[in-house]
Design an enzyme around this catalytic site. Sequence first.
Site, PDB file in Angstrom:
ATOM      1  N   LYS A   7      -1.020  20.683  14.276  1.00 45.07           N
ATOM      2  CA  LYS A   7      -2.285  21.021  13.996  1.00 45.07           C
ATOM      3  C   LYS A   7      -3.448  20.128  13.944  1.00 45.07           C
ATOM      4  O   LYS A   7      -4.420  19.914  14.542  1.00 45.07           O
ATOM      5  CB  LYS A   7      -2.449  21.942  12.746  1.00 45.07           C
ATOM      6  CG  LYS A   7      -3.666  22.529  12.518  1.00 45.07           C
ATOM      7  CD  LYS A   7      -3.683  23.413  11.275  1.00 45.07           C
ATOM      8  CE  LYS A   7      -5.140  23.946  10.581  1.00 45.07           C
ATOM      9  NZ  LYS A   7      -4.845  24.740   9.506  1.00 45.07           N
ATOM     10  N   GLU A  10       5.084  11.535  11.083  1.00 42.39           N
ATOM     11  CA  GLU A  10       6.420  11.954  11.598  1.00 42.39           C
ATOM     12  C   GLU A  10       6.118  12.410  13.015  1.00 42.39           C
ATOM     13  O   GLU A  10       7.020  11.851  13.996  1.00 42.39           O
ATOM     14  CB  GLU A  10       6.959  12.966  10.817  1.00 42.39           C
ATOM     15  CG  GLU A  10       7.500  12.634   9.198  1.00 42.39           C
ATOM     16  CD  GLU A  10       6.369  12.982   8.401  1.00 42.39           C
ATOM     17  OE1 GLU A  10       5.226  13.329   8.663  1.00 42.39           O
ATOM     18  OE2 GLU A  10       6.847  12.905   7.351  1.00 42.39           O
ATOM     19  N   GLY A  56      -0.605  25.893   8.693  1.00 48.03           N
ATOM     20  CA  GLY A  56       0.532  25.475   9.346  1.00 48.03           C
ATOM     21  C   GLY A  56       1.835  26.328   9.225  1.00 48.03           C
ATOM     22  O   GLY A  56       2.431  26.930  10.328  1.00 48.03           O
ATOM     23  N   ARG A  57       1.867  26.685   7.970  1.00 46.48           N
ATOM     24  CA  ARG A  57       2.894  27.668   7.649  1.00 46.48           C
ATOM     25  C   ARG A  57       2.963  28.949   8.059  1.00 46.48           C
ATOM     26  O   ARG A  57       3.768  30.012   7.865  1.00 46.48           O
ATOM     27  CB  ARG A  57       3.443  27.693   6.261  1.00 46.48           C
ATOM     28  CG  ARG A  57       2.316  27.762   5.122  1.00 46.48           C
ATOM     29  CD  ARG A  57       2.616  27.395   3.842  1.00 46.48           C
ATOM     30  NE  ARG A  57       1.503  27.369   2.726  1.00 46.48           N
ATOM     31  CZ  ARG A  57       0.485  26.383   2.558  1.00 46.48           C
ATOM     32  NH1 ARG A  57       0.617  25.459   3.388  1.00 46.48           N
ATOM     33  NH2 ARG A  57      -0.254  26.639   1.914  1.00 46.48           N
ATOM     34  N   GLU A 101       5.202  26.087  -0.469  1.00 48.10           N
ATOM     35  CA  GLU A 101       3.878  25.268  -0.025  1.00 48.10           C
ATOM     36  C   GLU A 101       2.775  26.221  -0.368  1.00 48.10           C
ATOM     37  O   GLU A 101       1.503  25.601  -0.615  1.00 48.10           O
ATOM     38  CB  GLU A 101       3.886  24.689   1.404  1.00 48.10           C
ATOM     39  CG  GLU A 101       3.092  23.518   1.552  1.00 48.10           C
ATOM     40  CD  GLU A 101       3.012  22.858   2.893  1.00 48.10           C
ATOM     41  OE1 GLU A 101       2.852  23.696   3.955  1.00 48.10           O
ATOM     42  OE2 GLU A 101       3.773  21.953   3.280  1.00 48.10           O
ATOM     43  N   HIS A 116      31.330  32.319  -0.317  1.00 51.28           N
ATOM     44  CA  HIS A 116      32.407  31.533  -0.588  1.00 51.28           C
ATOM     45  C   HIS A 116      32.097  30.301  -1.064  1.00 51.28           C
ATOM     46  O   HIS A 116      32.652  29.099  -0.873  1.00 51.28           O
ATOM     47  CB  HIS A 116      33.087  31.134   0.875  1.00 51.28           C
ATOM     48  CG  HIS A 116      33.844  32.454   1.164  1.00 51.28           C
ATOM     49  ND1 HIS A 116      35.012  32.821   0.652  1.00 51.28           N
ATOM     50  CD2 HIS A 116      33.369  33.808   1.901  1.00 51.28           C
ATOM     51  CE1 HIS A 116      35.475  34.158   1.410  1.00 51.28           C
ATOM     52  NE2 HIS A 116      34.308  34.734   1.877  1.00 51.28           N
ATOM     53  N   LYS A 176       2.221  10.850   1.066  1.00 52.63           N
ATOM     54  CA  LYS A 176       1.726  10.370   2.318  1.00 52.63           C
ATOM     55  C   LYS A 176       0.934   9.083   2.123  1.00 52.63           C
ATOM     56  O   LYS A 176       1.203   8.095   2.986  1.00 52.63           O
ATOM     57  CB  LYS A 176       1.050  11.675   3.070  1.00 52.63           C
ATOM     58  CG  LYS A 176       1.746  12.882   3.563  1.00 52.63           C
ATOM     59  CD  LYS A 176       0.673  13.509   4.343  1.00 52.63           C
ATOM     60  CE  LYS A 176       1.292  15.027   4.924  1.00 52.63           C
ATOM     61  NZ  LYS A 176      -0.012  15.645   5.265  1.00 52.63           N
TER      62      LYS A 176
END
Length: 545
Positions: A209, A215, A271-272, A357, A388, A508
């Site tokens: 965005k 990253e 973003g999410r 978030e 399990h 950050k």
Amino acid sequence: MATNPVPLTERLAWQALAAHSRDRQLNLKDLFAGDPKRGERMTAEAVGIYLDYSKNLISEETLRLLLQLAGETGLRERIEAMFRGEKINVTENRAVLHIALRAPRGASIVVDGENVVPQVHAVLDKMALFADQVRSGAWKGHSGKRIRNVVNIGIGGSDLGPVMAYEALKYYSDRSLTFRFVSNIDGTDFAEAVQDLNPTETLFIISSKTFTTLETMTNAATARAWLVQGSNGDEKAVVKHFVAVSTNGSEVKKFGIDTANMFGFWDWVGGRYSMDSAIGLATMIAIGHDNFHDMLRGFHEMDEHFRTAPFEVNLPVLLALLAIWYNNFFGAETVAVLPYEQYLKRFPAYLQQLTMESNGKRVTLDGAAVNYSTSPIYWGEPGTNGQHSFFQLIHQGTKLIPCDFIAFVEPLFPLGRHHDLLLANVFAQTEALAFGKTVQEVLSEGVPDWLASHKVFEGNRPSSTILAQRLTPETLGKLVALYEHSVFSQGAIWNINPFDQWGVELGKALAQRIIPELESRDEPVLGHDSSTNALIRRCRKLKMG
Ligand code: F6P
């Protein structure tokens, strides 16, 4: 936008719920025995999604009070404000309009005096054209070869949505194309993703965005170097092998991507909440634009249900109220999301960003510290694998973990008895959690006294079951929108802002300070705490030998 003037914990419904939860006469065995129709009555169904919430620790009175809480806290007004395009993301002064991403072509949703729906469809059309070109082989790489690999580079919402949707809808995807998703700044992620790919057949989608995320920009630069090296050092190769999804045209251009090959979105898409925007380009290339539009239709149907249905039959609202009930009145710290569908293996990871978030906040809309717990921790794994490993704790541990079981009536791969066995496990788990096994039942099986308590299941452990016919693109859209709106409803009742994420900023900024300290040739002067200083010194020393 107006915030709730009365503090949440002083609201009548909140106080009544607190008193009601202390009664704790909420025993599932008794509740079911006292109401033989409970399992049919405490259900809601809309847009093809069936929610059975009968195995929750609630009575009619609980539900009545929870609905009263939704009313008192102005949830309806908040929903309407979101759909009207009001700037409900107050800390960023932005509208919140992921619902516009799936609005039908003729709809009108106005932001700052402009109907945004035509822009949404213009981008969708551009994506469709491009997706068709890649899928048909008309889009050629720099050397003239067709594209066989698509690598999405992004992180957070620019990765989790695309990768979750790709995995979820793999059944519908073009198997002649290989899809990879690179997110981590750890170089292993990129190296492993491309190690068997031919650069001349590889398309990178740089999804960000902001187009400034460390990253993503680091991985994108590495990808460019890898491509150029694999194209005999020809920088011109970038044009045909890189496209961008972003809101930041100038940074895209600076990186060297032709803005004609940029797919835009808007600051009113978080973003999410962006997997159905241009961030879904990889998804569209994988499944084709018709399937992508089916997914959007699914989202939209759930949006309309959320917007219009009375709260007592409103699926996202019911899920939200249950989450609040356990989170705030039972001290439950987590919710397990358990999809009994292998294709949904990344759904819990996707939900983690969406929920935590969004609602991992400690102050209200007006900045006051909350005096109640906000977002629970969402986690999970597909069934039956989870059974399990961690199910032991859910059944017999000391923690209350409400569970969402997600299942489909029809399998995508009807293989022998597999699907009946899978569904039998869903229903068996919810039954076991709710009703358990008494010491008398254990002893009557001939278990010796000394072992009996180990084999007792207390029961009374809550779960909801979400059932749909089949995992299709449309169903996925409905499921994601269900959780999006549940998260929104929780945030609205807690009077917090689910649409900012200031909590990711500090780390950050500190990393930016540490990077040169790790990389400098000269011994840096370190001004951190003694632990951070020592860790940096140790790494420098060991790295430099
Ligand atoms: O981690 C914070 C965050 O801003 C997320 O909200 C977002 O999804 C992610 O980083 C990626 O941001 P961008 O798409 O701008 O690269």
